[in-house]
Scaffold this active site. Structure first.
Site, PDB file in Angstrom:
ATOM      1  N   LYS A  67       0.801  -1.225   0.000  1.00  0.00           N
ATOM      2  CA  LYS A  67       0.000   0.000   0.000  1.00  0.00           C
ATOM      3  C   LYS A  67       0.836   1.279   0.000  1.00  0.00           C
ATOM      4  O   LYS A  67       0.309   2.361  -0.256  1.00  0.00           O
ATOM      5  CB  LYS A  67      -0.968  -0.009   1.168  1.00  0.00           C
ATOM      6  CG  LYS A  67      -2.063  -1.042   1.002  1.00  0.00           C
ATOM      7  CD  LYS A  67      -3.090  -0.988   2.115  1.00  0.00           C
ATOM      8  CE  LYS A  67      -4.201  -1.993   1.900  1.00  0.00           C
ATOM      9  NZ  LYS A  67      -3.742  -3.401   2.073  1.00  0.00           N
TER      10      LYS A  67
HETATM   11  C1  LIG Z   1      -4.401  -4.480   1.479  1.00  0.00           C
HETATM   12  C2  LIG Z   1      -3.697  -5.780   1.436  1.00  0.00           C
HETATM   13  C3  LIG Z   1      -4.122  -6.841   0.598  1.00  0.00           C
HETATM   14  C4  LIG Z   1      -5.371  -6.756  -0.245  1.00  0.00           C
HETATM   15  O1  LIG Z   1      -5.226  -5.860  -1.309  1.00  0.00           O
HETATM   16  P1  LIG Z   1      -6.498  -5.366  -2.143  1.00  0.00           P
HETATM   17  O2  LIG Z   1      -5.963  -4.412  -3.136  1.00  0.00           O
HETATM   18  O3  LIG Z   1      -7.412  -4.702  -1.139  1.00  0.00           O
HETATM   19  O4  LIG Z   1      -7.139  -6.556  -2.742  1.00  0.00           O
HETATM   20  C5  LIG Z   1      -3.371  -8.004   0.538  1.00  0.00           C
HETATM   21  N1  LIG Z   1      -2.266  -8.157   1.310  1.00  0.00           N
HETATM   22  C6  LIG Z   1      -1.842  -7.168   2.135  1.00  0.00           C
HETATM   23  C7  LIG Z   1      -0.636  -7.428   2.970  1.00  0.00           C
HETATM   24  C8  LIG Z   1      -2.519  -5.945   2.234  1.00  0.00           C
HETATM   25  O5  LIG Z   1      -2.087  -5.000   3.076  1.00  0.00           O
END
Ligand SMILES: *Cc1c(COP(=O)(O)O)cnc(C)c1O
Length: 424
Positions: free
Chosen positions: A107
């Site tokens: 993210k």
């Molecule tokens: C947010 C997150 C996800 C999921 O990602 P999306 O884009 O919401 O599908 C998967 N793994 C981790 C470690 C995350 O922080």
């Protein structure tokens, strides 16, 4: 490039408006009106291109009406200041490690990109207050992404005792324009406080409020770069690529599907689910039934009503058959996740985090022997050390020192939260 709402094609805005507004009317999500096509020469020479060169060519068409070239290159340099290595797990599977950014989960890229775009738009004289409710990962990425960005104050609401010490550290250790509020409640209470604030006219007259929620298109678009980087680094193998995406709200997968529609040669995507299998059920039955989420070891994927499902439907014109040409789905429960972490560690000496393990299970199911599989490793195993320790008992604890960190304790009370904001 214009952006349209998934709820109404007549609601047309610029990139700037889509980023500043976040959400379209009637809870619609903004999507690019068209998907730009990259020239075949781009892919013929991709292995000679740097991360920022690829980023500029892939993303500039989406922003050029709102940001000039020089400013955009500067934004990309800042956002992409860390590595995205593709690491061999075994002969058929590679791990694209998306956790080398400051908060060690993928993210970071979206949060950093959105913060720079927003700062570019609001200019020097205005001040924007970002409100974000978090169960852990989003708050740390947003806090870090907006840290020290001029004109932006961030208020992160997290539930007391419900985030890991490491996540708390990431939100409370920064200071300056990052304000951590520890709410005596659960995640949903934090979310409600934020929603009430957005709907409060008196407050909105007093402050410019905005959201850094993952529904913002500026968080989603830069995530398509991961897939370009994986293709660049594995192109010489000259095999079909299958990418498995551990999914929760499906922002990451949606970004990959956009990249494919731009021309990126990825054969197939796997939507990897944990027990929160709403998408998997849709894939199997063509019926979409959102449900309440359940807790799992891969908790960043504990989402029962994925917000970007609507964007995927928009991309594939609500056609299940059409979507299934590009996407298949898999599911894995907690035991299977641990067993996969264990076997990959024993056989390949590679440590997966629980989200990555769910992704590898998807590859096991769909990859054929002449294809190459890529799993998106979405977080560093260290962020989920208590799960990793169930299979590797010697795995070290993640030591953090919360001494000197700053947070404001707050009751689960909208009156208190509003008074805090009115006092700014
Ligand atoms: C947010 C997150 C996800 C999921 O990602 P999306 O884009 O919401 O599908 C998967 N793994 C981790 C470690 C995350 O922080």
């Amino acid at each position: 490039m214009k952006y349209i709402s998934t709820k109404n094609k007549q609601e047309i805005v610029s990139f700037e408006e889509a980023v500043v507004k976040g959400l379209a009317k009637n809870k619609g999500l903004f999507m690019p009106e068209t998907i730009p096509q990259l020239d075949s020469s781009f892919f013929e020479t991709i292995e000679k291109k740097s991360n920022t060169e690829i980023a500029f060519e892939a993303l500039y068409p989406y922003v050029k009406a709102s940001i000039d070239k020089t400013a955009f290159k500067q934004i990309l340099e800042e956002v992409l200041s860390f590595e995205f290595p593709v690491v061999r797990v075994n002969d058929n599977i590679y791990s694209l490690e998306l956790y080398h950014g400051p908060t060690q989960a993928f993210k970071d890229v979206g949060a950093r990109f959105m913060s720079r775009c927003l700062a570019h738009f609001i200019g020097k004289d205005k001040e924007v207050h970002i409100l974000v409710a978090t169960s852990g990962d989003t708050g740390s990425a947003v806090a870090n992404g907006f840290y020290n960005v001029d004109g932006v104050q961030v208020h992160v609401l997290f539930p007391k005792g419900k985030v890991s010490p490491y996540q708390e550290y990431q939100m409370t250790s920064l200071g300056k324009n990052i304000h951590a509020l520890e709410v005596d409640g659960v995640f949903d209470d934090c979310q409600d406080l934020v929603k009430q604030a957005f709907n409060d006219d008196e407050l909105n007259q007093h402050l410019n409020l905005s959201s850094a929620n993952s529904i913002n298109i500026a968080r989603l678009l830069p995530q398509m770069l991961y897939y370009f980087y994986a293709y660049r680094d594995l192109k010489k193998a000259n095999k079909e690529l299958v990418v498995s995406v551990p999914s929760g709200n499906f922002g990451n997968l949606t970004a990959g599907l956009i990249a494919k529609k731009m021309g990126l040669p990825i054969q197939q995507f796997i939507a990897a689910n944990n027990d929160n299998d709403t998408f998997y059920q849709y894939y199997k039955t063509a019926t979409y039934t959102p449900k309440a989420s359940v807790q799992t070891y891969s908790n960043a994927m504990d989402v029962g009503a994925p917000s970007n499902f609507e964007r995927m439907m928009h991309l594939y014109e609500n056609d299940w058959e059409n979507l299934k040409k590009d996407v298949v789905a898999s599911v894995a429960n907690n035991e299977e996740t641990l067993a996969k972490m264990d076997s990959v560690h024993k056989e390949s000496n590679y440590i997966l985090d629980p989200h990555g393990a769910v992704g590898v299970i998807g590859l096991d199911q769909y990859l054929n022997s002449d294809q190459l599989g890529v799993v998106l490793e979405t977080a560093h195993p260290r962020k989920f050390e208590s799960v990793v320790q169930k299979v590797i008992s010697s795995y070290p604890d993640n030591e953090v020192d919360l001494e000197g960190c700053q947070k404001l304790a707050m009751a689960n009370s909208y009156v208190d939260f509003k008074n805090y904001l009115l006092g700014l």
